[in-house]
Write an enzyme that holds these catalytic residues in place. Structure first.
Site, PDB file in Angstrom:
ATOM      1  N   ILE A  78       0.869  -1.182   0.000  1.00  0.00           N
ATOM      2  CA  ILE A  78       0.000   0.000   0.000  1.00  0.00           C
ATOM      3  C   ILE A  78       0.906   1.233   0.000  1.00  0.00           C
ATOM      4  CG2 ILE A  78      -1.841   1.273   1.150  1.00  0.00           C
ATOM      5  CD1 ILE A  78      -2.851  -1.277   2.344  1.00  0.00           C
ATOM      6  N   HIS A  79       1.184   1.743  -1.195  1.00  0.00           N
ATOM      7  CA  HIS A  79       2.003   2.944  -1.332  1.00  0.00           C
ATOM      8  C   HIS A  79       1.087   4.119  -1.646  1.00  0.00           C
ATOM      9  CE1 HIS A  79       1.770   2.546  -5.761  1.00  0.00           C
ATOM     10  NE2 HIS A  79       1.762   1.254  -5.484  1.00  0.00           N
ATOM     11  N   ALA A  80       1.626   5.240  -2.067  1.00  0.00           N
ATOM     12  CA  ALA A  80       0.871   6.494  -2.205  1.00  0.00           C
ATOM     13  C   ALA A  80      -0.383   6.391  -3.069  1.00  0.00           C
ATOM     14  CB  ALA A  80       1.781   7.595  -2.744  1.00  0.00           C
TER      15      ALA A  80
END
Length: 85
Positions: A14-16
């Site tokens: 779960i990145h930007a």
């Protein structure tokens, strides 16, 4: 209160970008949504809080939905996780 668990399958975790999409999805509902991984638990409507968790591929997260539209929100969020994360 509704709960479900999900193991992150996205290569980058779960990145930007997916965190931003998740926040937008959560804000569609009146219920309070919490995402937990390990000992950390944060409000899923807060982008920086989600990103601070550093959730990687293979991490199991627990989602808790509590409020007036929890049934609808939990079903929609579970589908969102399966399609996007």
């Amino acid at each position: 209160m509704k709960n479900f668990n999900y193991v992150i399958t996205d290569e980058a975790g779960i990145h930007a970008r997916p965190a931003g999409i998740l926040v937008k999805e959560v804000k569609k509902y009146a219920s309070k949504v919490t995402i937990s991984a390990g000992a950390k638990s944060v409000d899923a409507s807060k982008l920086m809080a989600i990103m601070s968790m550093g959730i990687k591929k293979g991490t199991e997260v627990a989602i808790t939905v509590e409020g007036e539209d929890e049934d609808t929100a939990a079903a929609a969020l579970e589908a969102f996780f399966q399609e996007n994360l």
